[in-house]
Design a protein around this motif. Structure first.
Motif, PDB file in Angstrom:
ATOM      1  N   TYR A   1       0.833  -1.201   0.000  1.00 44.84           N
ATOM      2  CA  TYR A   1       0.000   0.000   0.000  1.00 44.84           C
ATOM      3  C   TYR A   1       0.873   1.258   0.000  1.00 44.84           C
ATOM      4  O   TYR A   1       0.658   2.173  -0.795  1.00 44.84           O
TER       5      TYR A   1
ATOM      6  N   HIS B   1     -14.411   0.603  -9.879  1.00 47.67           N
ATOM      7  CA  HIS B   1     -14.911   1.406  -8.764  1.00 47.67           C
ATOM      8  C   HIS B   1     -15.659   0.516  -7.779  1.00 47.67           C
ATOM      9  O   HIS B   1     -16.441  -0.340  -8.188  1.00 47.67           O
TER      10      HIS B   1
ATOM     11  N   ASP C   1     -13.259   3.119  -3.325  1.00 49.02           N
ATOM     12  CA  ASP C   1     -12.013   2.738  -3.997  1.00 49.02           C
ATOM     13  C   ASP C   1     -12.193   2.870  -5.511  1.00 49.02           C
ATOM     14  O   ASP C   1     -13.219   2.469  -6.055  1.00 49.02           O
ATOM     15  N   THR C   2     -11.193   3.438  -6.180  1.00 50.05           N
ATOM     16  CA  THR C   2     -11.207   3.522  -7.647  1.00 50.05           C
ATOM     17  C   THR C   2      -9.818   3.174  -8.173  1.00 50.05           C
ATOM     18  O   THR C   2      -8.808   3.520  -7.551  1.00 50.05           O
TER      19      THR C   2
ATOM     20  N   GLU D   1      -7.026   5.422  -6.074  1.00 52.93           N
ATOM     21  CA  GLU D   1      -7.127   5.798  -4.670  1.00 52.93           C
ATOM     22  C   GLU D   1      -7.984   4.750  -3.976  1.00 52.93           C
ATOM     23  O   GLU D   1      -8.972   4.282  -4.531  1.00 52.93           O
ATOM     24  N   GLY D   2      -7.601   4.412  -2.768  1.00 57.07           N
ATOM     25  CA  GLY D   2      -8.424   3.474  -2.027  1.00 57.07           C
ATOM     26  C   GLY D   2      -7.754   3.039  -0.747  1.00 57.07           C
ATOM     27  O   GLY D   2      -6.675   3.504  -0.382  1.00 57.07           O
ATOM     28  N   CYS D   3      -8.400   2.110  -0.103  1.00 56.41           N
ATOM     29  CA  CYS D   3      -7.897   1.600   1.167  1.00 56.41           C
ATOM     30  C   CYS D   3      -6.667   0.724   0.942  1.00 56.41           C
ATOM     31  O   CYS D   3      -6.351   0.338  -0.184  1.00 56.41           O
TER      32      CYS D   3
ATOM     33  N   ALA E   1      -7.401  -2.666  -0.932  1.00 59.92           N
ATOM     34  CA  ALA E   1      -7.629  -2.543  -2.372  1.00 59.92           C
ATOM     35  C   ALA E   1      -6.329  -2.264  -3.120  1.00 59.92           C
ATOM     36  O   ALA E   1      -6.040  -2.891  -4.146  1.00 59.92           O
ATOM     37  N   MET E   2      -5.526  -1.338  -2.609  1.00 62.41           N
ATOM     38  CA  MET E   2      -4.302  -0.954  -3.305  1.00 62.41           C
ATOM     39  C   MET E   2      -3.247  -2.056  -3.223  1.00 62.41           C
ATOM     40  O   MET E   2      -2.546  -2.330  -4.199  1.00 62.41           O
TER      41      MET E   2
ATOM     42  N   CYS F   1     -13.165  -4.827  -1.480  1.00 64.91           N
ATOM     43  CA  CYS F   1     -11.935  -4.033  -1.615  1.00 64.91           C
ATOM     44  C   CYS F   1     -10.840  -4.877  -2.264  1.00 64.91           C
ATOM     45  O   CYS F   1     -10.180  -4.442  -3.206  1.00 64.91           O
TER      46      CYS F   1
END
Length: 158
Positions: free
Chosen positions: A18, A37, A43-44, A66-68, A71-72, A129
């Motif tokens: 992350y 998305h 999150d995208t 961008e995201g948590c 997700a990343m 996510c």
């Protein structure tokens, strides 16, 4: 290694991917492009893929977004596992990952790094996510023809 130590290690790996993703950016050239998305938490991602000249094998995968942390980290780990894979092999990895999120399977030895995401299955609200990048990858691989600006895909129905 006991369960607590293993969980701590997995969390450390997720946070590292992350904070310092290895596959952030855009491929050059962009042979496939897809936006994803997750409306549940915002999150995208924008996923780009470079394919070999035959269009059958993945050369590179990069992402922006961008995201948590989940997700990343998930999309970064995914991107790292795909170089050199055929489109069919990549789609099979999508199935394995989604099965892992349901607690049904895990990755074999060759892709064991991806098993760090296995703990997410214990938190149903976070599964979307973790699945976002994989869901977006599947949509990108199913595109045909030239890379194009595609609508957002969403994993809301999963």
């Amino acid at each position: 290694m006991n369960t607590t130590n293993l969980r701590d290690l997995y969390q450390q790996v997720i946070l590292e991917h992350y904070k310092k993703p290895k596959h952030r950016g855009k491929t050059n050239p962009i042979d496939r492009y897809q936006k994803g998305h997750n409306p549940s938490c915002g999150d995208t991602i924008e996923l780009t893929l470079q394919l070999d000249p035959s269009g059958e094998r993945i050369v590179d995968v990069q992402f922006e977004g961008e995201g948590c942390a989940i997700a990343m980290a998930s999309v970064d780990l995914m991107a790292g596992a795909l170089a050199g894979k055929s489109v069919d092999e990549a789609l099979e990895l999508v199935k394995i990952f989604q099965g892992m999120m349901k607690g049904e399977t895990e990755f074999p030895q060759a892709q064991r790094k991806l098993n760090v995401m296995k703990g997410v299955a214990q938190f149903p609200v976070r599964i979307k996510c973790a699945n976002l990048g994989w869901h977006t990858l599947k949509a990108a691989l199913q595109l045909t023809g030239e890379a194009k600006l595609a609508d957002f895909v969403t994993n809301e129905t999963e």
